[in-house]
Design a protein around this motif. Structure first.
Motif, PDB file in Angstrom:
ATOM      1  N   THR A 151       0.819  -1.221   0.000  1.00 51.89           N
ATOM      2  CA  THR A 151       0.000   0.000   0.000  1.00 51.89           C
ATOM      3  C   THR A 151       0.848   1.264   0.000  1.00 51.89           C
ATOM      4  O   THR A 151       0.326   2.354  -0.219  1.00 51.89           O
ATOM      5  N   THR A 152       2.151   1.110   0.265  1.00 52.10           N
ATOM      6  CA  THR A 152       3.059   2.252   0.224  1.00 52.10           C
ATOM      7  C   THR A 152       4.254   1.906  -0.660  1.00 52.10           C
ATOM      8  O   THR A 152       4.508   0.733  -0.957  1.00 52.10           O
ATOM      9  N   SER A 153       5.002   2.915  -1.054  1.00 47.71           N
ATOM     10  CA  SER A 153       6.152   2.677  -1.922  1.00 47.71           C
ATOM     11  C   SER A 153       7.233   1.863  -1.224  1.00 47.71           C
ATOM     12  O   SER A 153       7.880   1.017  -1.845  1.00 47.71           O
ATOM     13  N   GLU A 154       7.426   2.088   0.063  1.00 47.57           N
ATOM     14  CA  GLU A 154       8.439   1.327   0.785  1.00 47.57           C
ATOM     15  C   GLU A 154       8.017  -0.122   0.987  1.00 47.57           C
ATOM     16  O   GLU A 154       8.855  -1.033   0.966  1.00 47.57           O
ATOM     17  N   GLU A 155       6.723  -0.346   1.163  1.00 47.25           N
ATOM     18  CA  GLU A 155       6.228  -1.726   1.212  1.00 47.25           C
ATOM     19  C   GLU A 155       6.462  -2.407  -0.130  1.00 47.25           C
ATOM     20  O   GLU A 155       6.826  -3.590  -0.180  1.00 47.25           O
ATOM     21  N   LEU A 156       6.253  -1.678  -1.208  1.00 45.92           N
ATOM     22  CA  LEU A 156       6.503  -2.228  -2.541  1.00 45.92           C
ATOM     23  C   LEU A 156       7.982  -2.556  -2.715  1.00 45.92           C
ATOM     24  O   LEU A 156       8.332  -3.625  -3.238  1.00 45.92           O
ATOM     25  N   TYR A 157       8.837  -1.670  -2.260  1.00 44.05           N
ATOM     26  CA  TYR A 157      10.284  -1.883  -2.395  1.00 44.05           C
ATOM     27  C   TYR A 157      10.718  -3.122  -1.607  1.00 44.05           C
ATOM     28  O   TYR A 157      11.483  -3.962  -2.105  1.00 44.05           O
ATOM     29  N   THR A 158      10.218  -3.257  -0.398  1.00 43.57           N
ATOM     30  CA  THR A 158      10.541  -4.439   0.420  1.00 43.57           C
ATOM     31  C   THR A 158      10.028  -5.707  -0.239  1.00 43.57           C
ATOM     32  O   THR A 158      10.729  -6.734  -0.281  1.00 43.57           O
ATOM     33  N   TYR A 159       8.813  -5.637  -0.780  1.00 41.65           N
ATOM     34  CA  TYR A 159       8.243  -6.797  -1.472  1.00 41.65           C
ATOM     35  C   TYR A 159       9.114  -7.184  -2.674  1.00 41.65           C
ATOM     36  O   TYR A 159       9.349  -8.381  -2.917  1.00 41.65           O
ATOM     37  N   MET A 160       9.607  -6.190  -3.397  1.00 42.75           N
ATOM     38  CA  MET A 160      10.474  -6.466  -4.548  1.00 42.75           C
ATOM     39  C   MET A 160      11.792  -7.092  -4.108  1.00 42.75           C
ATOM     40  O   MET A 160      12.289  -8.033  -4.732  1.00 42.75           O
ATOM     41  N   GLN A 161      12.362  -6.585  -3.038  1.00 44.58           N
ATOM     42  CA  GLN A 161      13.623  -7.145  -2.526  1.00 44.58           C
ATOM     43  C   GLN A 161      13.466  -8.610  -2.141  1.00 44.58           C
ATOM     44  O   GLN A 161      14.343  -9.437  -2.407  1.00 44.58           O
ATOM     45  N   GLU A 162      12.347  -8.922  -1.517  1.00 44.18           N
ATOM     46  CA  GLU A 162      12.157 -10.258  -0.948  1.00 44.18           C
ATOM     47  C   GLU A 162      11.610 -11.278  -1.950  1.00 44.18           C
ATOM     48  O   GLU A 162      11.691 -12.483  -1.704  1.00 44.18           O
ATOM     49  N   ASN A 163      11.058 -10.808  -3.071  1.00 43.44           N
ATOM     50  CA  ASN A 163      10.370 -11.736  -3.970  1.00 43.44           C
ATOM     51  C   ASN A 163      10.866 -11.715  -5.412  1.00 43.44           C
ATOM     52  O   ASN A 163      10.253 -12.340  -6.284  1.00 43.44           O
ATOM     53  N   THR A 164      11.968 -11.028  -5.665  1.00 38.70           N
ATOM     54  CA  THR A 164      12.554 -11.027  -6.999  1.00 38.70           C
ATOM     55  C   THR A 164      13.740 -11.979  -7.009  1.00 38.70           C
ATOM     56  O   THR A 164      14.624 -11.893  -6.158  1.00 38.70           O
ATOM     57  N   ASP A 165      13.726 -12.901  -7.968  1.00 41.89           N
ATOM     58  CA  ASP A 165      14.847 -13.834  -8.083  1.00 41.89           C
ATOM     59  C   ASP A 165      15.061 -14.159  -9.555  1.00 41.89           C
ATOM     60  O   ASP A 165      14.488 -13.504 -10.441  1.00 41.89           O
ATOM     61  N   ALA A 166      15.856 -15.147  -9.837  1.00 42.31           N
ATOM     62  CA  ALA A 166      16.196 -15.483 -11.222  1.00 42.31           C
ATOM     63  C   ALA A 166      14.999 -15.994 -12.013  1.00 42.31           C
ATOM     64  O   ALA A 166      14.986 -15.961 -13.247  1.00 42.31           O
ATOM     65  N   ARG A 167      13.978 -16.458 -11.328  1.00 42.00           N
ATOM     66  CA  ARG A 167      12.821 -17.036 -12.010  1.00 42.00           C
ATOM     67  C   ARG A 167      11.694 -16.037 -12.237  1.00 42.00           C
ATOM     68  O   ARG A 167      10.921 -16.169 -13.169  1.00 42.00           O
ATOM     69  N   ARG A 168      11.597 -15.042 -11.353  1.00 39.45           N
ATOM     70  CA  ARG A 168      10.399 -14.212 -11.373  1.00 39.45           C
ATOM     71  C   ARG A 168      10.681 -12.835 -10.767  1.00 39.45           C
ATOM     72  O   ARG A 168      11.471 -12.686  -9.847  1.00 39.45           O
ATOM     73  N   TYR A 169       9.988 -11.842 -11.331  1.00 35.59           N
ATOM     74  CA  TYR A 169      10.046 -10.487 -10.774  1.00 35.59           C
ATOM     75  C   TYR A 169       8.828 -10.257  -9.878  1.00 35.59           C
ATOM     76  O   TYR A 169       7.724 -10.741 -10.163  1.00 35.59           O
ATOM     77  N   ALA A 170       9.026  -9.501  -8.829  1.00 37.40           N
ATOM     78  CA  ALA A 170       7.913  -9.172  -7.941  1.00 37.40           C
ATOM     79  C   ALA A 170       7.007  -8.116  -8.567  1.00 37.40           C
ATOM     80  O   ALA A 170       5.773  -8.156  -8.417  1.00 37.40           O
ATOM     81  N   PHE A 171       7.619  -7.170  -9.280  1.00 43.95           N
ATOM     82  CA  PHE A 171       6.871  -6.042  -9.848  1.00 43.95           C
ATOM     83  C   PHE A 171       7.608  -5.533 -11.074  1.00 43.95           C
ATOM     84  O   PHE A 171       8.837  -5.468 -11.092  1.00 43.95           O
ATOM     85  N   VAL A 172       6.849  -5.164 -12.128  1.00 45.86           N
ATOM     86  CA  VAL A 172       7.461  -4.597 -13.328  1.00 45.86           C
ATOM     87  C   VAL A 172       6.627  -3.414 -13.816  1.00 45.86           C
ATOM     88  O   VAL A 172       5.426  -3.311 -13.523  1.00 45.86           O
ATOM     89  N   GLU A 173       7.277  -2.539 -14.565  1.00 44.74           N
ATOM     90  CA  GLU A 173       6.608  -1.400 -15.189  1.00 44.74           C
ATOM     91  C   GLU A 173       7.504  -0.864 -16.299  1.00 44.74           C
ATOM     92  O   GLU A 173       8.685  -1.208 -16.373  1.00 44.74           O
ATOM     93  N   GLN A 174       6.967  -0.011 -17.136  1.00 47.54           N
ATOM     94  CA  GLN A 174       7.744   0.603 -18.219  1.00 47.54           C
ATOM     95  C   GLN A 174       8.405   1.880 -17.686  1.00 47.54           C
ATOM     96  O   GLN A 174       7.990   2.994 -17.994  1.00 47.54           O
TER      97      GLN A 174
END
Length: 399
Positions: A151-174
């Motif tokens: 719900t916040t940008s820092e929550e999004l950043y933490t989610y990306m740190q914890e869930n992005t790996d070689a197989r999958r991205y947590a979040f993407v955008e152009q």
């Protein structure tokens, strides 16, 4: 021989006059839309105004053609159906008639406020808004539960740190595209272009937004932020969430993705949400045709008929876009549509794309700046300064 030439000329003139007479009976509306959208409007007008002949004509390079023929009574259409962002340009070259020439302006008290703002240039409204689209935060419910959505940008950043790996991205955008990155700039209280048409890329708000946004890009595809790559990652379940337009929704659903929609994250530093641009699609009237009393009377009938909330409902059902008329949301088909209601909620914070002529310059210079910073690892301040100077120079040439 001379007599033969004269007869031939008379025949050509007679054919031309017949063609002009036929055209003068029908109201011509240019558009660039899908057949499904146009069919809804055609059917509605045919039922509502059976006495009028109305022809919709699909036009390639619609805006470029209007620049050439918009003041020509014999070749200009009566109206055109297009996005709002060219209103300023066409108002400045004098080819548009104010929409208040055909309808009581108080009618728009029942419209989504953002759409009225989008249709207005220098305090004059030039468009009848029909529907709008804006970017949405979407996620795959199989990968991200509703309770886990940041719900916040820092929550999004933490989610990306914890869930992005070689197989999958947590979040993407152009992220290197001006249209997509503008939401982050607005979230810092910034803008690409001010109300007077001056570029504002070197404002502190833009500098802060671009600098802050950079850390998120570390966890997104490097060197690949174009439309096809980003959308494909989400469609192939290689990204859990995405900021994208409603045009992605049909493909996502066809691919079996259990799609969720959420409000845009709030920027922790400003307490403002990511606020993307919105595009408003609607009807514009050509002044050269409206100056003819008989044609103006027919145009007035059409404009007033298209304010019926029913047309907004029908268009939403075929396009997934959100009606401009607030009364359309009283229909249960609309109020129960998850996609449309997500856009309705997004409209609270969405920013209409600037309809100033100078914005044509800013799309190019801003995207170039973002590409240099995010894809080529260029210095932020130097890139912003260069983009600001380029924007000013190009706008000076326009003036």
């Amino acid at each position: 021989m001379k007599r033969t030439i004269i007869i031939a000329i008379l025949m050509i003139l007679s054919i031309t006059l017949i063609g002009c007479g036929s055209q003068s009976e029908a109201i011509i509306i240019w558009h660039d839309k899908e057949e499904s959208v146009i069919s809804v409007i055609e059917d509605y007008l045919a039922e509502t105004l059976p006495e009028l002949e109305i022809n919709f004509v699909h036009k390639e390079s619609l805006t470029d053609t209007l620049k050439l023929v918009g003041n020509n009574k014999s070749t200009a259409p009566d109206m055109y159906f297009f996005a709002h962002d060219k209103i300023g340009l066409f108002a400045e070259i004098g080819i548009l008639a104010p929409i208040s020439d055909f309808i009581d302006i108080n009618t728009f008290d029942d419209y989504v406020e953002m759409t009225v703002e989008a249709a207005t240039y220098k305090d004059v409204m030039y468009q009848l808004p029909l529907y709008y689209e804006t970017l949405l935060f979407m996620y795959n419910k199989d990968r991200l539960s509703e309770d886990e959505v940041p719900t916040t940008s820092e929550e999004l950043y933490t989610y990306m740190q914890e869930n992005t790996d070689a197989r999958r991205y947590a979040f993407v955008e152009q992220y290197s595209n001006a249209y997509y990155s503008a939401g982050w700039i607005h979230g810092f209280g910034g803008q690409i272009l001010d109300q007077e048409g001056n570029p504002t890329l070197d404002s502190q708000e833009v500098i802060d937004a671009v600098t802050y946004h950079e850390k998120f890009i570390e966890f997104m595809p490097q060197g690949q932020a174009e439309y096809a790559t980003v959308n494909t990652l989400f469609l192939e379940r290689k990204a859990n969430s995405i900021i994208a337009g409603p045009w992605l929704v049909p493909q996502a659903r066809e691919n079996g993705i259990d799609l969720g929609f959420a409000t845009m994250p709030t920027i922790d530093e400003t307490n403002l949400p990511i606020a993307p641009y919105a595009g408003v699609q609607g009807i514009h009237v050509l002044k050269v045709q409206a100056d003819q009393p008989e044609r103006k009377a027919k145009i007035t009938q059409i404009i007033n008929a298209l304010t019926n909330p029913e047309i907004g409902v029908d268009l939403a059902l075929v396009s997934g876009a959100a009606p401009a008329n607030d009364l359309a949301y009283l229909d249960s088909q609309i109020s129960s549509d998850e996609l449309v209601m997500a856009m309705k909620e997004a409209a609270i914070n969405a920013v209409p794309m600037p309809n100033l002529p100078q914005m044509d310059v800013m799309w190019t210079t801003t995207s170039s700046m973002l590409t240099q910073i995010y894809l080529n690892d260029a210095d932020i301040l130097a890139s912003i300064t260069e983009a600001q100077e380029d924007s000013e120079d190009l706008i000076d040439l326009m003036n």
